[in-house]
Design a protein around this motif. Structure first.
Motif, PDB file in Angstrom:
ATOM      1  N   PRO A  13       3.569   4.368  -0.954  1.00 65.45           N
ATOM      2  CA  PRO A  13       3.661   5.261  -2.120  1.00 65.45           C
ATOM      3  C   PRO A  13       4.483   4.736  -3.294  1.00 65.45           C
ATOM      4  O   PRO A  13       4.060   4.926  -4.450  1.00 65.45           O
ATOM      5  CB  PRO A  13       4.280   6.539  -1.525  1.00 65.45           C
ATOM      6  CG  PRO A  13       3.797   6.554  -0.118  1.00 65.45           C
ATOM      7  CD  PRO A  13       3.802   5.110   0.309  1.00 65.45           C
TER       8      PRO A  13
ATOM      9  N   GLN B 186       0.823  -1.213   0.000  1.00 62.99           N
ATOM     10  CA  GLN B 186       0.000   0.000   0.000  1.00 62.99           C
ATOM     11  C   GLN B 186       0.860   1.266   0.000  1.00 62.99           C
ATOM     12  O   GLN B 186       0.329   2.375  -0.083  1.00 62.99           O
ATOM     13  CB  GLN B 186      -0.911   0.027   1.239  1.00 62.99           C
ATOM     14  CG  GLN B 186      -1.861  -1.148   1.367  1.00 62.99           C
ATOM     15  CD  GLN B 186      -3.068  -1.039   0.445  1.00 62.99           C
ATOM     16  OE1 GLN B 186      -3.220  -0.070  -0.306  1.00 62.99           O
ATOM     17  NE2 GLN B 186      -3.940  -2.025   0.494  1.00 62.99           N
TER      18      GLN B 186
ATOM     19  N   ASN C 289      -8.450   4.238  -7.651  1.00 60.04           N
ATOM     20  CA  ASN C 289      -8.022   3.943  -6.282  1.00 60.04           C
ATOM     21  C   ASN C 289      -6.657   4.554  -5.991  1.00 60.04           C
ATOM     22  O   ASN C 289      -6.408   5.082  -4.900  1.00 60.04           O
ATOM     23  CB  ASN C 289      -7.971   2.432  -6.034  1.00 60.04           C
ATOM     24  CG  ASN C 289      -9.349   1.827  -5.858  1.00 60.04           C
ATOM     25  OD1 ASN C 289     -10.317   2.534  -5.593  1.00 60.04           O
ATOM     26  ND2 ASN C 289      -9.447   0.519  -6.005  1.00 60.04           N
ATOM     27  N   LEU C 290      -5.778   4.488  -6.976  1.00 67.44           N
ATOM     28  CA  LEU C 290      -4.446   5.071  -6.811  1.00 67.44           C
ATOM     29  C   LEU C 290      -4.529   6.586  -6.668  1.00 67.44           C
ATOM     30  O   LEU C 290      -3.872   7.179  -5.812  1.00 67.44           O
ATOM     31  CB  LEU C 290      -3.573   4.716  -8.021  1.00 67.44           C
ATOM     32  CG  LEU C 290      -3.167   3.252  -8.164  1.00 67.44           C
ATOM     33  CD1 LEU C 290      -2.607   2.986  -9.553  1.00 67.44           C
ATOM     34  CD2 LEU C 290      -2.135   2.872  -7.104  1.00 67.44           C
TER      35      LEU C 290
ATOM     36  N   ARG D 106       2.300   2.630  -5.444  1.00 70.58           N
ATOM     37  CA  ARG D 106       1.293   3.462  -6.104  1.00 70.58           C
ATOM     38  C   ARG D 106       1.901   4.227  -7.273  1.00 70.58           C
ATOM     39  O   ARG D 106       1.298   4.329  -8.351  1.00 70.58           O
ATOM     40  CB  ARG D 106       0.677   4.434  -5.088  1.00 70.58           C
ATOM     41  CG  ARG D 106      -0.123   3.726  -4.010  1.00 70.58           C
ATOM     42  CD  ARG D 106      -0.614   4.668  -2.920  1.00 70.58           C
ATOM     43  NE  ARG D 106      -1.413   3.941  -1.963  1.00 70.58           N
ATOM     44  CZ  ARG D 106      -2.708   3.696  -2.100  1.00 70.58           C
ATOM     45  NH1 ARG D 106      -3.359   4.149  -3.161  1.00 70.58           N
ATOM     46  NH2 ARG D 106      -3.375   3.005  -1.200  1.00 70.58           N
TER      47      ARG D 106
ATOM     48  N   HIS E 289      -6.969   8.399  -5.609  1.00 66.80           N
ATOM     49  CA  HIS E 289      -7.683   8.865  -4.424  1.00 66.80           C
ATOM     50  C   HIS E 289      -7.201   8.194  -3.146  1.00 66.80           C
ATOM     51  O   HIS E 289      -7.886   8.233  -2.115  1.00 66.80           O
ATOM     52  CB  HIS E 289      -9.187   8.635  -4.603  1.00 66.80           C
ATOM     53  CG  HIS E 289      -9.764   9.410  -5.745  1.00 66.80           C
ATOM     54  ND1 HIS E 289     -10.079   8.826  -6.950  1.00 66.80           N
ATOM     55  CD2 HIS E 289     -10.043  10.734  -5.876  1.00 66.80           C
ATOM     56  CE1 HIS E 289     -10.549   9.751  -7.775  1.00 66.80           C
ATOM     57  NE2 HIS E 289     -10.542  10.913  -7.150  1.00 66.80           N
ATOM     58  N   SER E 290      -5.997   7.598  -3.225  1.00 63.57           N
ATOM     59  CA  SER E 290      -5.363   6.993  -2.041  1.00 63.57           C
ATOM     60  C   SER E 290      -6.243   5.965  -1.341  1.00 63.57           C
ATOM     61  O   SER E 290      -6.235   5.853  -0.120  1.00 63.57           O
ATOM     62  CB  SER E 290      -4.956   8.096  -1.040  1.00 63.57           C
ATOM     63  OG  SER E 290      -4.035   8.982  -1.632  1.00 63.57           O
ATOM     64  N   GLN E 291      -7.008   5.219  -2.123  1.00 64.58           N
ATOM     65  CA  GLN E 291      -7.818   4.138  -1.569  1.00 64.58           C
ATOM     66  C   GLN E 291      -6.970   2.865  -1.460  1.00 64.58           C
ATOM     67  O   GLN E 291      -5.923   2.738  -2.105  1.00 64.58           O
ATOM     68  CB  GLN E 291      -9.029   3.866  -2.462  1.00 64.58           C
ATOM     69  CG  GLN E 291      -9.934   5.067  -2.655  1.00 64.58           C
ATOM     70  CD  GLN E 291     -10.589   5.507  -1.355  1.00 64.58           C
ATOM     71  OE1 GLN E 291     -11.062   4.677  -0.596  1.00 64.58           O
ATOM     72  NE2 GLN E 291     -10.599   6.808  -1.107  1.00 64.58           N
ATOM     73  N   ASP E 292      -7.421   1.913  -0.637  1.00 67.02           N
ATOM     74  CA  ASP E 292      -6.738   0.624  -0.583  1.00 67.02           C
ATOM     75  C   ASP E 292      -6.703   0.013  -1.975  1.00 67.02           C
ATOM     76  O   ASP E 292      -7.703   0.045  -2.704  1.00 67.02           O
ATOM     77  CB  ASP E 292      -7.464  -0.338   0.364  1.00 67.02           C
ATOM     78  CG  ASP E 292      -7.157  -0.033   1.825  1.00 67.02           C
ATOM     79  OD1 ASP E 292      -6.283   0.817   2.077  1.00 67.02           O
ATOM     80  OD2 ASP E 292      -7.795  -0.642   2.698  1.00 67.02           O
TER      81      ASP E 292
END
Length: 268
Positions: free
Chosen positions: A133, A131, A235-236, A136, A238-241
């Motif tokens: 950075p 999870q 998801n990436l 991501r 918006h910083s979602q799981d």
């Protein structure tokens, strides 16, 4: 309509360089954690309490200053840590220089990896670390390169905005509005620069010749793949799981499919 081979080779070279930046220069070390350790003769209940207080699920086990295995917190009962020590298997271990993308694929078959620096096991990576950075950044970069390839394919394949036949009037209008806004800022662009990923997807999927070149079996399978890819990108962004709706293995499979698609794009 045929592609311009020379022009296409230039673009592929540029994209490969960018892809290499994401795929080879970001290694497993960017998400690994220092491996906490205990001694092989330490009391298991004491170590279990220490692991619980620090929220560790796994730690290394040392003997004579060398990490010889590991213990899982849930395994520990009475006795010494030696009784619960698990040996490392080759599939548990990766070099500290292993590319992060390759690390993701290895996680299809394990819940944790131990990192070797030199000849010592010094760090650990778990699913929770995916999870972070750097992962991501990597995934967002890979998806962006797919979009860049599609943009170039559309420019080379469709002349004089002939791609419009594959979009609704509403989507064309939205692209034209964005085009005018950007032109007002003196940006040197074309209308195709203002297409969104969903537009590029529809244009490519609606052209059978392009589907065949990219190894996309059917329009429906292509739409299913890109829906998942867009969900991951959202998801990436918006910083979602990363695995909110799907399992980790489904995400790993999606990235493998994306890698395969990129190879096809580079070979066109």
């Amino acid at each position: 309509m045929p592609f311009n081979p020379v022009q296409q080779r230039d673009h592929v070279s540029t994209y490969k360089s960018l892809r290499s930046l994401f795929e080879k220069n970001i290694t497993v070390n960017s998400i690994s954690e220092v491996l906490a350790t205990c001694n092989v003769g330490d009391p298991a209940p004491q170590i279990k309490d220490q692991m619980a207080s620090k929220d560790y699920d796994v730690i290394g086990v040392e003997e004579n200053g060398i990490v010889i295995g590991y213990v899982l917190r849930d395994d520990l009962r009475e006795g010494s840590c030696k009784e619960y020590t698990r040996s490392f298997s080759p599939s548990d271990l990766v070099s500290d220089s292993t590319p992060l993308l390759q690390t993701l694929f290895i996680f299809k078959n394990t819940e944790r990896l131990f990192v070797i620096e030199g000849n010592r096991i010094t760090k650990v990576v778990t699913l929770a670390d995916l999870q972070k950075p750097p992962v991501r950044m990597l995934l967002f970069g890979v998806i962006s390169i797919v979009e860049m390839h599609f943009y170039q394919i559309i420019r080379d394949y469709f002349k004089e905005d002939s791609w419009k036949k594959h979009l609704s009037e509403k989507r064309i209008q939205q692209a034209e509005e964005l085009f005018l806004q950007r032109k007002a800022r003196n940006e040197g662009i074309e209308l195709s620069d203002c297409l969104q990923l969903c537009d590029k997807r529809d244009i490519v999927l609606n052209e059978q010749a392009l589907r065949e070149l990219l190894g996309i079996e059917s329009k429906s399978k292509g739409k299913d793949f890109f829906k998942k890819l867009e969900n991951l990108r959202n998801n990436l962004a918006h910083s979602q799981d990363l695995n909110t709706q799907n399992s980790w293995n489904e995400m790993f499979s999606l990235i493998e499919q994306t890698e395969s698609l990129l190879e096809k794009c580079e070979n066109i």
